[in-house]
Scaffold this active site. Sequence first.
Site, short mmCIF file in Angstrom:
data_model
loop_
_atom_site.label_atom_id
_atom_site.label_comp_id
_atom_site.label_asym_id
_atom_site.label_seq_id
_atom_site.Cartn_x
_atom_site.Cartn_y
_atom_site.Cartn_z
NE ARG A 180 0.62 3.16 -2.16
CZ ARG A 180 -0.38 3.78 -1.60
NH1 ARG A 180 -1.59 3.70 -2.11
NH2 ARG A 180 -0.20 4.51 -0.51
CE1 TYR A 225 6.59 5.35 -6.07
CE2 TYR A 225 4.45 4.29 -5.80
CZ TYR A 225 5.59 4.85 -5.26
OH TYR A 225 5.74 4.88 -3.89
CE LYS A 230 2.59 -1.47 0.43
NZ LYS A 230 2.78 -0.11 0.81
CG HIS A 284 0.42 -0.94 5.06
ND1 HIS A 284 0.00 0.37 4.89
CD2 HIS A 284 1.65 -0.99 4.49
CE1 HIS A 284 0.93 1.06 4.25
NE2 HIS A 284 1.95 0.27 4.00
CB SER A 294 1.50 5.19 2.57
OG SER A 294 0.88 3.97 2.20
CB CYS A 303 2.32 7.33 8.88
SG CYS A 303 1.27 8.48 7.95
CG ASP A 342 5.34 -1.50 3.29
OD1 ASP A 342 4.92 -0.46 3.86
OD2 ASP A 342 4.94 -1.85 2.18
NE ARG A 357 7.82 5.45 -1.34
CZ ARG A 357 7.22 5.04 -0.22
NH1 ARG A 357 7.69 4.02 0.45
NH2 ARG A 357 6.16 5.65 0.25
P1 GTP Z 1 5.62 3.58 3.43
O1 GTP Z 1 6.91 3.03 2.91
O2 GTP Z 1 5.00 4.59 2.53
O3 GTP Z 1 4.62 2.53 3.83
O4 GTP Z 1 5.97 4.49 4.72
P2 GTP Z 1 6.47 4.20 6.22
O5 GTP Z 1 5.28 4.02 7.10
O6 GTP Z 1 7.51 3.15 6.24
O7 GTP Z 1 7.08 5.62 6.65
P3 GTP Z 1 8.60 6.05 6.97
O8 GTP Z 1 9.15 5.34 8.16
O9 GTP Z 1 9.37 5.98 5.72
O10 GTP Z 1 8.39 7.57 7.39
C1 GTP Z 1 7.80 8.52 6.55
C2 GTP Z 1 8.16 9.91 6.98
O11 GTP Z 1 7.76 10.14 8.34
C3 GTP Z 1 9.65 10.18 6.88
O12 GTP Z 1 9.85 11.47 6.34
C4 GTP Z 1 10.09 10.13 8.32
O13 GTP Z 1 11.22 10.92 8.56
C5 GTP Z 1 8.86 10.61 9.11
N1 GTP Z 1 8.78 10.00 10.45
C6 GTP Z 1 8.95 8.69 10.75
N2 GTP Z 1 8.87 8.47 12.08
C7 GTP Z 1 8.62 9.68 12.65
C8 GTP Z 1 8.41 10.11 14.01
O14 GTP Z 1 8.44 9.32 14.96
N3 GTP Z 1 8.15 11.43 14.20
C9 GTP Z 1 8.10 12.31 13.16
N4 GTP Z 1 7.84 13.59 13.43
N5 GTP Z 1 8.31 11.95 11.86
C10 GTP Z 1 8.55 10.65 11.61
C1 SPV Z 2 3.22 2.72 0.50
O1 SPV Z 2 2.79 3.62 -0.24
O2 SPV Z 2 2.60 2.32 1.52
C2 SPV Z 2 4.54 2.10 0.22
C3 SPV Z 2 5.20 2.45 -1.01
O3 SPV Z 2 5.00 1.29 0.99
S1 SPV Z 2 4.53 1.58 -2.35
O4 SPV Z 2 5.25 0.32 -2.51
O5 SPV Z 2 4.70 2.41 -3.52
O6 SPV Z 2 3.12 1.30 -2.12
MN MN Z 3 3.67 0.89 2.71
#
Ligand code: GTP
Ligand code: SPV
Ligand code: MN
Length: 588
Positions: A78, A206, A215, A235, A257, A259, A284, A374
């Site tokens: 983004r 993207y 979003k 979110h 994002s 996290c 999400d 992704r």
């Molecule tokens: P968006 O799709 O961008 O909104 O992200 P999201 O909040 O769904 O994040 P996601 O669960 O995909 O995790 C992002 C990164 O954080 C990945 O590389 C995970 O492996 C890492 N991660 C997720 N949960 C944990 C955790 O509890 N501890 C640690 N150390 N890393 C984590």
């Molecule tokens: C984020 O960035 O929080 C996502 C991926 O979930 S995107 O759909 O590209 O915004």
């Molecule tokens: Mn997101």
Amino acid sequence: MNAAMSGPTSSNHPGLAAWVAEMAAHCRPARIHWCDGSAEERTGLLAVAQAAGVLEPLDPVRRPGCWYHRSNPGDVARVEECTWICTPTADEAGPTNRWADPDETRRRLLGWLAGSMAGRTLYVVPYLMGPPGSPLARVGIELTDSVYVALSMGIMTRMGRIALDALGDDGRFNRGLHGMLDLDPAKRAIAHFPQDDAIISTGSNYGGNVLLGKKCLALRLGSWAGRREGWMAEHMLIVAITDPAGRRSHVAAAFPSACGKTNLAMLTPPARMPGWKVETIGDDIAWLRPGPDGRLWAINPENGYFGVAPGTSPATNPVAMATIARDTIFTNTGRTADGDVWWEGLGPAPVGLTDWRGRPWRPGGEPCAHPNSRFAAPMANNPMLAAAAHDPAGVPIDAIIVGGRRADTYPLVIEARDWTHGTYLASVMGSETTAAAAGVVGRVRRDPMAMLPFCGYHMGDYWDHWLATGARLTRPPRIFHVNWFRKDAAGAWLWPGFGENLRVLAWILARCQGRVDAEASPLGLRPMTGGIPLDGLGLAPERLALAQRLDRDEWRSELLDQAAWYDRIGRVPAALRTELRKATTAIG
Ligand code: GTP
Ligand code: SPV
Ligand code: MN
């Protein structure tokens, strides 16, 4: 207008037909394809994408029904700098958004789009956000010249006939227009027109910039509509958790994002916690509304997962691994020599890898997969999908969790004293930036409610809407702040994270059910010693103490920074300023 037509052009909606004709006359595609969302259509579009070199098939045995997409290397995340809120006044957009004049912006972007689809196909993508029949569900129509977008929308939303049926002959719909414009970064813009219920996106391909239901509609325009109509667009992931005694609870959680939302939404209970079950509702986005029972009810408007690949593995997220075993589009991951995908975190690298840019990859250099690579996978593939994900009424939320990626300062878990205090904790949330957005990674910034890039209006008004919604709830969810990402002096995680996060959730749910006590702290309520079950974890109690530690020096500078943040927002509800004052007095 004389573009060739294909697909079911059988919408009897006069406003829809007229708008599509007008936009097609303007962008001048060679062909118009109305998407019906059928399996046959998908097969045909995949063949088109393959012939154009947009998608490559993966190995049919290793990844059946899966496809690989390599993006333009300058178009991988983004771009917040190119994201605009086009309200009549800049004040409505507020200090955290980029505001642009609606008329001037519409003219400029339509100017770029004029004749831009010559020789190309314009896909008319009708999509439904939310389960059919939900009072919160909304229809959008995305016009796009990207077959990748049409195919991805087919995974991420309820797309095609189902959306036209929900629209009927005279329903309301969001008008989205996306043109690739050769991915020219000088013509990259994601513009939102809340007053018109319209979106124009240009110069990118993207996900978050171009899958307009996500979003743009579900969060930026959704948050704007929610304030007017009395609901919330957040979110947040949504999960159903059943404990060994059979008590079922629902948790929504806002993390910025990249996290941890997808990971928590698909959490696998650790072996040492038998009898627990976690089922996904959404990973999400949550749309929430006060129900007649005084509780907060949530639906997931999406139908698929657009998840971060790196770090996803059988050890961290087996549910995601099962979900992406088939029918998935992978973007900017690495490729193996035998037609599969690979990324950092999957274990030892096989020989013969190709990196996300298509170059042979050697260990020790740049990452093989782009850090924001992704997967787009259908929700139906998730073996732990809750049946309630399709319930038009949604689920009642027992706890809201917020939290960021903070190497220091923030403890593993604290509980807000009440809704107002929880709104304060969420409003000052900070997090290190990640690869999900273009720009510097690892810099702490305030990301209130994980909505900094997604709130479609003035942040202070949005906090006011949180307080107003809380006031309408007779049984509000309890609010908690967590930090899975605190590090020790050597830079190692203090908390193991992933499945083990269920231990913290167990405490949170016990609090919601009134089964455990908590102790007061200057920041809120925290677990008593032994409150978080550690059995079988092998984590030294000193490590947990460090993860939970409250360091006054860290907190003095944190609170000064929170005060500066509030000054930047300006229009901060008085009740939140009072909470910040209370925290400042308590820390001393
Ligand atoms: P968006 O799709 O961008 O909104 O992200 P999201 O909040 O769904 O994040 P996601 O669960 O995909 O995790 C992002 C990164 O954080 C990945 O590389 C995970 O492996 C890492 N991660 C997720 N949960 C944990 C955790 O509890 N501890 C640690 N150390 N890393 C984590
Ligand atoms: C984020 O960035 O929080 C996502 C991926 O979930 S995107 O759909 O590209 O915004
Ligand atoms: Mn997101």
